[in-house]
Write a protein that holds these residues in place. Structure first.
Motif, PDB file in Angstrom:
ATOM      1  N   GLY A 113      -2.136  -1.687  -1.172  1.00  9.45           N
ATOM      2  CA  GLY A 113      -1.036  -2.446  -1.599  1.00  9.45           C
ATOM      3  C   GLY A 113       0.475  -2.025  -1.142  1.00  9.45           C
ATOM      4  N   PHE A 114       1.163  -2.931  -1.876  1.00  9.53           N
ATOM      5  CA  PHE A 114       2.730  -2.400  -1.868  1.00  9.53           C
ATOM      6  C   PHE A 114       3.044  -1.155  -2.103  1.00  9.53           C
ATOM      7  CE2 PHE A 114       6.845  -2.394  -3.700  1.00  9.53           C
ATOM      8  CZ  PHE A 114       7.889  -2.571  -2.631  1.00  9.53           C
ATOM      9  N   LEU A 115       2.523  -0.698  -3.410  1.00 13.47           N
ATOM     10  CA  LEU A 115       2.873   0.547  -3.859  1.00 13.47           C
ATOM     11  C   LEU A 115       2.300   1.753  -2.835  1.00 13.47           C
ATOM     12  CD1 LEU A 115       2.186   0.298  -7.679  1.00 13.47           C
ATOM     13  CD2 LEU A 115       4.080   0.008  -6.552  1.00 13.47           C
ATOM     14  N   GLY A 116       1.390   1.420  -2.413  1.00  5.06           N
ATOM     15  CA  GLY A 116       0.721   2.363  -1.470  1.00  5.06           C
ATOM     16  C   GLY A 116       1.495   2.632  -0.169  1.00  5.06           C
ATOM     17  N   ARG A 117       1.852   1.533   0.496  1.00  3.06           N
ATOM     18  CA  ARG A 117       2.720   1.463   1.614  1.00  3.06           C
ATOM     19  C   ARG A 117       4.090   2.162   1.383  1.00  3.06           C
ATOM     20  NH1 ARG A 117       0.164  -3.780   1.885  1.00  3.06           N
ATOM     21  NH2 ARG A 117       2.095  -4.536   1.339  1.00  3.06           N
ATOM     22  N   THR A 118       4.639   1.786   0.285  1.00  4.44           N
ATOM     23  CA  THR A 118       5.834   2.307   0.075  1.00  4.44           C
ATOM     24  C   THR A 118       5.843   3.945  -0.295  1.00  4.44           C
ATOM     25  OG1 THR A 118       6.290   0.204  -1.168  1.00  4.44           O
ATOM     26  CG2 THR A 118       7.951   2.041  -1.445  1.00  4.44           C
ATOM     27  N   THR A 119       4.828   4.295  -0.785  1.00 10.26           N
ATOM     28  CA  THR A 119       4.580   5.792  -1.024  1.00 10.26           C
ATOM     29  C   THR A 119       4.203   6.216   0.261  1.00 10.26           C
ATOM     30  OG1 THR A 119       3.464   5.276  -3.397  1.00 10.26           O
ATOM     31  CG2 THR A 119       3.215   7.349  -2.476  1.00 10.26           C
ATOM     32  N   LEU A 120       3.440   5.883   1.245  1.00 10.93           N
ATOM     33  CA  LEU A 120       3.238   6.621   2.389  1.00 10.93           C
ATOM     34  C   LEU A 120       4.757   6.693   3.100  1.00 10.93           C
ATOM     35  CD1 LEU A 120       1.030   7.603   4.157  1.00 10.93           C
ATOM     36  CD2 LEU A 120       0.946   5.378   4.878  1.00 10.93           C
ATOM     37  N   LEU A 121       5.427   5.635   2.954  1.00 10.24           N
ATOM     38  CA  LEU A 121       6.742   5.807   3.837  1.00 10.24           C
ATOM     39  C   LEU A 121       7.666   6.844   3.144  1.00 10.24           C
ATOM     40  CD1 LEU A 121       8.717   4.509   5.858  1.00 10.24           C
ATOM     41  CD2 LEU A 121       9.476   2.819   4.016  1.00 10.24           C
ATOM     42  N   LEU A 122       7.664   6.935   1.825  1.00 10.84           N
ATOM     43  CA  LEU A 122       8.736   7.822   1.270  1.00 10.84           C
ATOM     44  C   LEU A 122       7.999   9.109   1.596  1.00 10.84           C
ATOM     45  CD1 LEU A 122       9.097   6.194  -2.144  1.00 10.84           C
ATOM     46  CD2 LEU A 122      10.533   6.310  -0.408  1.00 10.84           C
ATOM     47  N   SER A 123       6.516   9.329   1.688  1.00 14.55           N
ATOM     48  CA  SER A 123       6.031  10.675   1.976  1.00 14.55           C
ATOM     49  C   SER A 123       6.621  11.138   3.419  1.00 14.55           C
ATOM     50  CB  SER A 123       4.721  10.674   1.786  1.00 14.55           C
ATOM     51  OG  SER A 123       4.086  11.837   2.077  1.00 14.55           O
ATOM     52  N   ARG A 124       6.528  10.254   4.176  1.00 18.48           N
ATOM     53  CA  ARG A 124       6.830  10.641   5.638  1.00 18.48           C
ATOM     54  C   ARG A 124       8.305  10.890   5.647  1.00 18.48           C
ATOM     55  NH1 ARG A 124       3.592   5.279   8.482  1.00 18.48           N
ATOM     56  NH2 ARG A 124       1.671   6.378   8.432  1.00 18.48           N
ATOM     57  N   CYS A 125       9.053  10.365   4.738  1.00 17.27           N
ATOM     58  CA  CYS A 125      10.670  10.675   4.667  1.00 17.27           C
ATOM     59  C   CYS A 125      10.956  12.080   4.025  1.00 17.27           C
ATOM     60  CB  CYS A 125      11.199   9.441   4.205  1.00 17.27           C
ATOM     61  SG  CYS A 125      11.190   8.122   4.853  1.00 17.27           S
ATOM     62  N   GLY A 126       9.854  12.789   3.574  1.00 18.83           N
ATOM     63  CA  GLY A 126      10.093  13.838   2.817  1.00 18.83           C
ATOM     64  C   GLY A 126      10.217  13.881   1.326  1.00 18.83           C
ATOM     65  N   VAL A 127      10.246  12.789   0.817  1.00 17.69           N
ATOM     66  CA  VAL A 127       9.930  12.682  -0.596  1.00 17.69           C
ATOM     67  C   VAL A 127       8.730  13.103  -1.134  1.00 17.69           C
ATOM     68  CG1 VAL A 127      10.381  10.829  -2.603  1.00 17.69           C
ATOM     69  CG2 VAL A 127      11.749  10.686  -0.646  1.00 17.69           C
ATOM     70  N   GLU A 128       8.860  13.843  -2.199  1.00 17.74           N
ATOM     71  CA  GLU A 128       7.624  14.186  -3.124  1.00 17.74           C
ATOM     72  C   GLU A 128       6.761  13.024  -3.438  1.00 17.74           C
ATOM     73  OE1 GLU A 128       5.908  17.101  -6.560  1.00 17.74           O
ATOM     74  OE2 GLU A 128       8.067  16.663  -6.457  1.00 17.74           O
ATOM     75  N   THR A 129       5.567  12.958  -3.102  1.00 20.97           N
ATOM     76  CA  THR A 129       4.820  11.660  -3.803  1.00 20.97           C
ATOM     77  C   THR A 129       3.490  12.254  -4.309  1.00 20.97           C
ATOM     78  OG1 THR A 129       3.576  11.593  -1.578  1.00 20.97           O
ATOM     79  CG2 THR A 129       5.631  10.321  -2.017  1.00 20.97           C
ATOM     80  N   HIS A 130       3.341  13.551  -4.522  1.00 20.45           N
ATOM     81  CA  HIS A 130       2.385  14.302  -5.041  1.00 20.45           C
ATOM     82  C   HIS A 130       2.123  13.812  -6.568  1.00 20.45           C
ATOM     83  CE1 HIS A 130      -1.070  16.627  -5.898  1.00 20.45           C
ATOM     84  NE2 HIS A 130      -0.378  17.469  -6.716  1.00 20.45           N
ATOM     85  N   GLY A 131       1.021  13.517  -7.161  1.00 22.55           N
ATOM     86  CA  GLY A 131       1.107  13.129  -8.570  1.00 22.55           C
ATOM     87  C   GLY A 131       0.935  14.687  -9.349  1.00 22.55           C
ATOM     88  N   VAL A 132      -0.267  14.689 -10.255  1.00 25.04           N
ATOM     89  CA  VAL A 132      -0.223  15.621 -11.415  1.00 25.04           C
ATOM     90  C   VAL A 132      -1.292  16.460 -10.943  1.00 25.04           C
ATOM     91  CG1 VAL A 132       1.313  14.654 -13.107  1.00 25.04           C
ATOM     92  CG2 VAL A 132      -1.001  14.009 -12.994  1.00 25.04           C
ATOM     93  N   ALA A 133      -2.344  16.286 -10.033  1.00 25.94           N
ATOM     94  CA  ALA A 133      -3.215  17.129  -9.983  1.00 25.94           C
ATOM     95  C   ALA A 133      -2.829  18.339  -9.401  1.00 25.94           C
ATOM     96  CB  ALA A 133      -4.217  16.633  -8.712  1.00 25.94           C
ATOM     97  N   PRO A 134      -3.584  19.553  -9.907  1.00 28.50           N
ATOM     98  CA  PRO A 134      -3.254  21.068  -9.931  1.00 28.50           C
ATOM     99  C   PRO A 134      -2.932  21.337  -8.593  1.00 28.50           C
ATOM    100  CG  PRO A 134      -5.038  20.678 -11.388  1.00 28.50           C
ATOM    101  CD  PRO A 134      -4.802  19.331 -10.887  1.00 28.50           C
TER     102      PRO A 134
END
Length: 510
Positions: A31-52
Motif C-alpha cells: 500500500g501507500f505506507l509501504g511504498r512511502t516507507t521503502l522510498l524513505l529507506s532508500r533516501c537513508g531515513v531509518e525505517t526499522h521498527g522495534v524488532a531487536p
C-alpha cells in the motif's frame, strides 16, 4: 560499518528470522505506507521498527557517542530551567540549591547510566526489553505511560525554546518559536538513529559558549547578590526540589537503552556506563547550577527580573543577561533556542519506539507516521501550555518521576536478582521478544507497580493534590517511595512466582 548501512542490512535480511517481525515487515511493503516507507529507506531515513537488532549487526564502535547524546540532551536551556526551579518555585537560596543539585545528580545519574548498558548488550529498545520482566501484555502499561509522559516532555522543551526565541524581539511570540523548534525536532527525528547521534555530537557547542558567556557577563551582579540573605529553607521545599531533580533524572531510564541498539556489544559494561554517567552528570550539574544561580539573583537585578517575567520565561532571563553583549548576545540566544531539539529529538525518538512497542499492530505502522502524529499533537499543546509554564513544568516532571521510578526498580530487580546481572542469551533469549507464551507472565511486575503507585499517593505534594503524609511537612518523596516499594514487592512476587512454577513442575521458559 555505519548505523544507516546496518539498518538497511537488517531490513533486507534478518528481520524475517525474528518472531513478530513478519507482520511489521509485510505491512511496510504494501500500500501507500509501504511504498512511502521503502522510498524513505532508500533516501537513508531509518525505517526499522522495534524488532531487536541482532548482535552481528550491532557494529557501531564509536562508543563516545553514548557520552555526547546525553551531554547535549541536558547541556541546554532545559537543564538551565530545571535549576531555576530551586529559587523560583521552592524559594531556595543558592547554597541550598547547589548542594541539592550536586548530591541528587551524583546518585540518580547511576540509574539511567546503568539502563544504557542494556542497549548495546541486548540490541532491544527500552519498552521491548521491559517484556522480560513485565511480560508481553504487562509491558503495554509502561509503553503507554511512556508515550504520554514523553509527549509531555516534548511540550515542555518546545515551550522553553519558544520563549527563548520570543525574548529576542517584542515582534516575536512564543507561538512562532514553538513552531520553529518543533519543525527542527521533526526533521532530526524523522531521519532516525544515525542523524540523531550526529546532531547530538555538535548541538552542545553553542550552549557551552552561551553558558560561559552569561557567566562572564553576569559575574559582577552574581557576586553582589549571592550574599543577599534569604529566608531559611524549609525541609518540605528541600525535599520537593530534590524530588523534582530525581524525577528528571530517573525518567531518562525509559530512554537511554534506545541510543545504543546499533552499537557493538564488545565494549565493556563499565565503559558504556561511564560514558553515559559522565554525559548526564556533567551536563546536568553545570546547566542546573547556572540556572539556580541566575534565578536566585534575578529578583535583585531589575533587567534580569523583567526578562524572567515573574519566573515564567527562562529564555527571557537568559537573553536579559546577554543584553550587554549586543548583537552577539542575540545570536547566542537564537542558537541556544535552535539547539533545544538536542533534547527534543531523543525524546520524540523514544516516544515513537514506545508507541510501536505497545503491540504487534502498532509495530506494523511505520515510525514516520507516528512522528507526524506526535508533531501534530505537540505544536498546539505547547502553545496552550506556554501560558502556565512553571505549573506545567513541575507537574509533568513529578508525574513522570512517580511511575518511572517504579518501572526502573522492577527492571533493575529482575536483571540483578533473577537474570544474574548477565546479558547472555541464556538469561535474555532475544528470539522470544514477541512471544507472550515464552515471556514472563508479567503478573509480579503489574502487582509491584500497583503497590508502588498506591504506596506513593500519601507522599505526593502537588498543586493538584497533597497526600496525607506530605501535609505533615515531609515534602514530596513519592518518587523515592515508589522506587523502594516497587523493588521490594517485585522481588518477593517474582520469587514466589518462580517457586510456584517449580513446585508445579511447569517449565520456566524465562
Amino acid at each position: 560499518m555505519q548505523p544507516d548501512s546496518v539498518e538497511r542490512k537488517q531490513a533486507e535480511s534478518n528481520c524475517n528470522s525474528t518472531p513478530g517481525c513478519d507482520l511489521e515487515d509485510n505491512l511496510h511493503r504494501t500500500g501507500f505506507l509501504g511504498r512511502t516507507t521503502l522510498l524513505l529507506s532508500r533516501c537513508g531515513v531509518e525505517t526499522h521498527g522495534v524488532a531487536p537488532v541482532p548482535a552481528e549487526e550491532r557494529l557501531e564502535t564509536r562508543w563516545y557517542q553514548m557520552f555526547f547524546v546525553w551531554f547535549s540532551a541536558s547541556m541546554n536551556i532545559l537543564g538551565f530551567s530545571t535549576g531555576t526551579a530551586g529559587p523560583a518555585c521552592f524559594a531556595l537560596g543558592v547554597r541550598d540549591s547547589m548542594t541539592i543539585i550536586v548530591v541528587i545528580n551524583l546518585v540518580t545519574c547511576l540509574f539511567p547510566a546503568f539502563s544504557a548498558v542494556f542497549g548495546p548488550k541486548l540490541g532491544m529498545r527500552t519498552m521491548v526489553q521491559a517484556r522480560f520482566s513485565w511480560g508481553y501484555f504487562g509491558a503495554i502499561i509502561p509503553a503507554v505511560l511512556n508515550v504520554f509522559s514523553l509527549e509531555g516532555f516534548l511540550i515542555l522543551t518546545c515551550i522553553i525554546g519558544g520563549q527563548t526565541i520570543a525574548s529576542l524581539s517584542p515582534r516575536l511570540n512564543d507561538t512562532l518559536g514553538i513552531v520553529i523548534v518543533a519543525i527542527i525536532t521533526l526533521v532530526v527525528t524523522f531521519c532516525g538513529y544515525r542523524v540523531i547521534h550526529w546532531y547530538e555530537s555538535v548541538a552542545w557547542i553553542p550552549n557551552v559558549i552561551a553558558f560561559i558567556t552569561i557567566l562572564v557577563v553576569g559575574y559582577p551582579q552574581l557576586r553582589e547578590n549571592l550574599s543577599v540573605p534569604v529566608p531559611p529553607a524549609t525541609t518540605a521545599n528541600i525535599i520537593s526540589f530534590a524530588s523534582l531533580l530525581a524525577s528528571n533524572m530517573i525518567s531518562w531510564c525509559t530512554m537511554t537503552p534506545d541510543y545504543g541498539v546499533y552499537h557493538s556489544p564488545d565494549a565493556s559494561s563499565i565503559r558504556i556506563f561511564i560514558y553515559t554517567y559522565l554525559g548526564l552528570f556533567v551536563s546536568n550539574v553545570t546547566s542546573q547550577a547556572l540556572g539556580a544561580v541566575f534565578a536566585a539573583a534575578a529578583p535583585n537585578v531589575p533587567a534580569w527580573n523583567e526578562g524572567f517575567d515573574d519566573n515564567s520565561s527562562v529564555g527571557g532571563l537568559l537573553y536579559s543577561v546577554l543584553l550587554p553583549t549586543g548583537a552577539f548576545g542575540k545570536i547566542l540566544t537564537a542558537l541556544v533556542a535552535l539547539s533545544v531539539p538536542s533534547c527534543c529529538a531523543p525524546i520524540m525518538y523514544t516516544l515513537i519506539n514506545s508507541f510501536m512497542a505497545i503491540g504487534t499492530r502498532s509495530a506494523a505502522v511505520p515510525r514516520w507516521v507516528y512522528i507526524l502524529i506526535s508533531e501534530g499533537i505537540l505544536i498546539p499543546m505547547a502553545i496552550v501550555g506556554a501560558k502556565r509554564f512553571y505549573t506545567t513544568f513541575v507537574d509533568i516532571l513529578d508525574i513522570v518521576g512517580y511511575w518511572s521510578s517504579a518501572f526502573a526498580a522492577i527492571i533493575f530487580t529482575e536483571h540483578v536478582l533473577f537474570r544474574r546481572a548477565s546479558f547472555s542469551e541464556d538469561q535474555y533469549p532475544i528470539t522470544t521478544w514477541a512471544s507472550y507464551a515464552l515471556l514472563p507472565s508479567g503478573i509480579p511486575a503489574v502487582v509491584a507497580f500497583m503497590c508502588a503507585c498506591g504506596a506513593l499517593v500519601p507522599f505526593i505534594s502537588q498543586a493538584w493534590y497533597v497526600g496525607s503524609v506530605a501535609r505533615q511537612g515531609s515534602g514530596d518523596v513519592g518518587v523515592f517511595v515508589g522506587f523502594v516499594v516497587g523493588a521490594i514487592v517485585y522481588a518477593f512476587a517474582r520469587g514466589f512466582e518462580k517457586m510456584w512454577y517449580k513446585r508445579m513442575s511447569k517449565p520456566d521458559a524465562y
